[in-house]
Design an enzyme around this catalytic site. Structure first.
Site, PDB file in Angstrom:
ATOM      1  N   ASP A  77       7.498  16.216 -11.202  1.00 21.85           N
ATOM      2  CA  ASP A  77       8.753  14.484 -11.022  1.00 21.85           C
ATOM      3  C   ASP A  77       8.109  13.229 -11.656  1.00 21.85           C
ATOM      4  OD1 ASP A  77      10.685  15.872  -9.270  1.00 21.85           O
ATOM      5  OD2 ASP A  77       8.570  15.967  -7.738  1.00 21.85           O
ATOM      6  N   GLY A 112      -1.822  16.455 -17.151  1.00 20.02           N
ATOM      7  CA  GLY A 112      -1.382  16.360 -18.013  1.00 20.02           C
ATOM      8  C   GLY A 112      -1.210  15.333 -18.819  1.00 20.02           C
ATOM      9  N   THR A 115       1.505  13.336 -17.005  1.00 27.64           N
ATOM     10  CA  THR A 115       0.854  13.025 -15.833  1.00 27.64           C
ATOM     11  C   THR A 115       0.318  11.249 -16.377  1.00 27.64           C
ATOM     12  OG1 THR A 115       0.787  15.285 -14.939  1.00 27.64           O
ATOM     13  CG2 THR A 115      -0.686  12.493 -14.372  1.00 27.64           C
ATOM     14  N   ASP A 137      -2.923  23.825 -22.280  1.00 28.03           N
ATOM     15  CA  ASP A 137      -2.812  23.678 -23.346  1.00 28.03           C
ATOM     16  C   ASP A 137      -4.005  23.289 -24.508  1.00 28.03           C
ATOM     17  OD1 ASP A 137      -0.360  24.846 -22.929  1.00 28.03           O
ATOM     18  OD2 ASP A 137       0.108  23.124 -22.676  1.00 28.03           O
ATOM     19  N   ARG A 172       0.959  50.516 -33.661  1.00 30.88           N
ATOM     20  CA  ARG A 172       2.223  50.495 -33.379  1.00 30.88           C
ATOM     21  C   ARG A 172       1.344  48.107 -33.875  1.00 30.88           C
ATOM     22  NH1 ARG A 172       4.050  51.020 -27.667  1.00 30.88           N
ATOM     23  NH2 ARG A 172       6.095  53.035 -28.328  1.00 30.88           N
ATOM     24  N   GLY A 180       1.246  27.916 -24.816  1.00 30.11           N
ATOM     25  CA  GLY A 180       1.243  26.272 -26.231  1.00 30.11           C
ATOM     26  C   GLY A 180       2.900  25.598 -27.107  1.00 30.11           C
TER      27      GLY A 180
HETATM   28  O1  F6P Z   1       1.838  22.269 -20.217  1.00 29.51           O
HETATM   29  C1  F6P Z   1       1.019  23.400 -19.711  1.00 29.51           C
HETATM   30  C2  F6P Z   1       2.284  24.351 -19.886  1.00 29.51           C
HETATM   31  O2  F6P Z   1       1.650  26.266 -19.542  1.00 29.51           O
HETATM   32  C3  F6P Z   1       2.522  25.209 -21.525  1.00 29.51           C
HETATM   33  O3  F6P Z   1       1.703  26.063 -22.605  1.00 29.51           O
HETATM   34  C4  F6P Z   1       3.879  25.396 -20.719  1.00 29.51           C
HETATM   35  O4  F6P Z   1       4.915  25.004 -21.538  1.00 29.51           O
HETATM   36  C5  F6P Z   1       4.646  24.892 -19.614  1.00 29.51           C
HETATM   37  O5  F6P Z   1       3.222  24.759 -19.069  1.00 29.51           O
HETATM   38  C6  F6P Z   1       5.153  25.975 -19.071  1.00 29.51           C
HETATM   39  O6  F6P Z   1       5.984  25.307 -17.795  1.00 29.51           O
HETATM   40  P1  F6P Z   1       6.668  25.380 -16.481  1.00 29.51           P
HETATM   41  O7  F6P Z   1       5.671  25.339 -15.571  1.00 29.51           O
HETATM   42  O8  F6P Z   1       7.077  23.946 -15.733  1.00 29.51           O
HETATM   43  O9  F6P Z   1       7.046  26.456 -16.694  1.00 29.51           O
END
Ligand code: F6P
Length: 375
Positions: A77, A112, A115, A137, A172, A180
């Protein structure tokens, strides 16, 4: 200097291993100072808006160091655009009121990129905020490391390790999709550490023909399996060009219609890109005549026990954060620098992204051990 007695704390954004270690670091260091109290708020900024308090006494902080997730809960949020009763509302003033009502002297926000943007808005409203950098990330600028990255790196590396034996047995191509969207630290780090043959990251748009050529070359030399580590945000040169064009059109739009058209185009491109890893597997099958399989690591990368490295980082940053609060240094993120920490202005972090530079030593090392980077 006046002692600051009431410290609030939230965890926001996606969860990361090491969040509880950070809460514990802040909490225990704070409770070690006479008369200081620490108050948690549930589920990120929503907890501040709805005044969802959690008392963090010694008992609550005990036994959480090794536990994944966050005992406070988290959420994405935004204070200025929060869904309340089915509609989007600006809750910034409500948050400021609750901060004052709870007589907080300071607020610690652990999170992150998002935030940091939200925290900056509250700093601008006069709240005393200190942040800690957290994300698997590793894409927050001005800090050597972020809480959660080391654990996720270990998990993704183990996955790449394990995929080798099955790819080898079945001759394979196995594509491991790593988290990321905009930064490739995790895919690059796990790809190098796990010995992936191809590593694809968002910072380096790829040419599918180059990847197929590298895989075919391995087959010609008698190795008819390959491991591809791909970041979820990696894309082909053509897709990267299409995104760049739509972004440019959005930026230069002179009318509402033009802007809307560019936004629709971006949404279409994003929707198409969500199936990119599966498409990549199909393309490589066609071009190499090897079978290809996909493993999407997903949320496994964010779950479970934090690594020793993350517990140590979280404890270092958390405890030093309390020193900064007592010194009344606010509006800063506690950055990891070498063995120490450094306060850096949140304004210099918010809205910025630490991506993998083209000349980063990891890129050079990957190339020198023969890894194809798709470019
Ligand atoms: O920002 C961290 C992260 O784990 C990203 O690597 C990923 O794309 C995203 O969050 C996924 O977010 P959510 O928890 O909102 O699905």
């Amino acid at each position: 200097m006046k002692r600051l007695k009431r410290i609030g704390i939230i965890t926001a954004g996606g969860d990361s291993p090491g969040l509880n270690a950070a809460i514990r670091g802040v909490g225990k260091a704070a409770l070690g100072i006479e008369g200081v109290e620490i108050i948690g708020f549930r589920d990120g900024f929503r907890g501040l808006a709805e005044d969802l308090r959690v008392r963090l006494d010694r008992r609550a902080l005990s036994g959480i160091l090794t536990i994944g997730g966050t005992i406070l809960g988290t959420g994405r949020d935004k204070p200025h655009r929060m869904e309340v009763g089915g509609e989007e509302r600006d809750m910034t003033e409500v948050i400021v009121r609750n901060y004052r009502k709870n007589k907080l002297d300071a607020l610690v926000c652990i999170g992150g990129g998002g935030t940091h943007k939200n925290a900056l808005r509250l700093v601008e409203k006069g709240l005393n905020i200190v942040t800690l950098p957290k994300t698997i990330d590793n894409d927050i600028p001005l800090t050597d490391a972020t809480i959660g990255f080391d654990t996720a790196l270990g998990i993704a590396t183990e996955a790449v390790d394990r995929l080798h034996s099955t790819a080898h047995s079945h001759h394979r191509i196995i594509i491991a999709e790593v988290m990321g969207h905009r930064a490739g630290w995790l895919a690059l780090g796990a790809g190098i550490a796990g010995g992936a043959d191809v590593i694809l990251i968002p910072e380096k748009p790829y040419d599918i023909v180059h990847i197929a050529t590298a895989i075919r070359k391995r087959s010609r030399h008698g190795t008819n399996f390959s491991i591809v580590a791909v970041a979820e945000g990696a894309m082909s040169k053509e897709d990267a060009a299409a995104f760049a064009k739509a972004e440019e059109q959005k930026k230069n739009a002179t009318s509402k219609t033009q802007r809307q058209r560019a936004k629709t185009e971006l949404a279409v491109l994003s929707a198409r890109h969500s199936g990119n890893t599966l498409r990549l597997a199909k393309q490589l099958e066609e071009l190499t005549h090897l079978e290809a399989r996909v493993t999407i690591l997903g949320y496994v990368q964010r779950g479970g026990t934090p690594s020793a490295g993350d517990r140590l980082l979280a404890t270092r940053l958390g405890t030093m954060c309390v020193d900064l609060i007592q010194e009344q240094v606010f509006g800063v993120m506690v950055a990891a620098r070498g063995d120490g920490v450094k306060p850096v202005p949140i304004a210099e972090v918010a809205g910025k992204l630490k991506t993998v530079p083209a000349d980063h030593p990891w890129i050079d090392s990957a190339r020198r051990v023969g890894t194809c980077l798709g470019d």
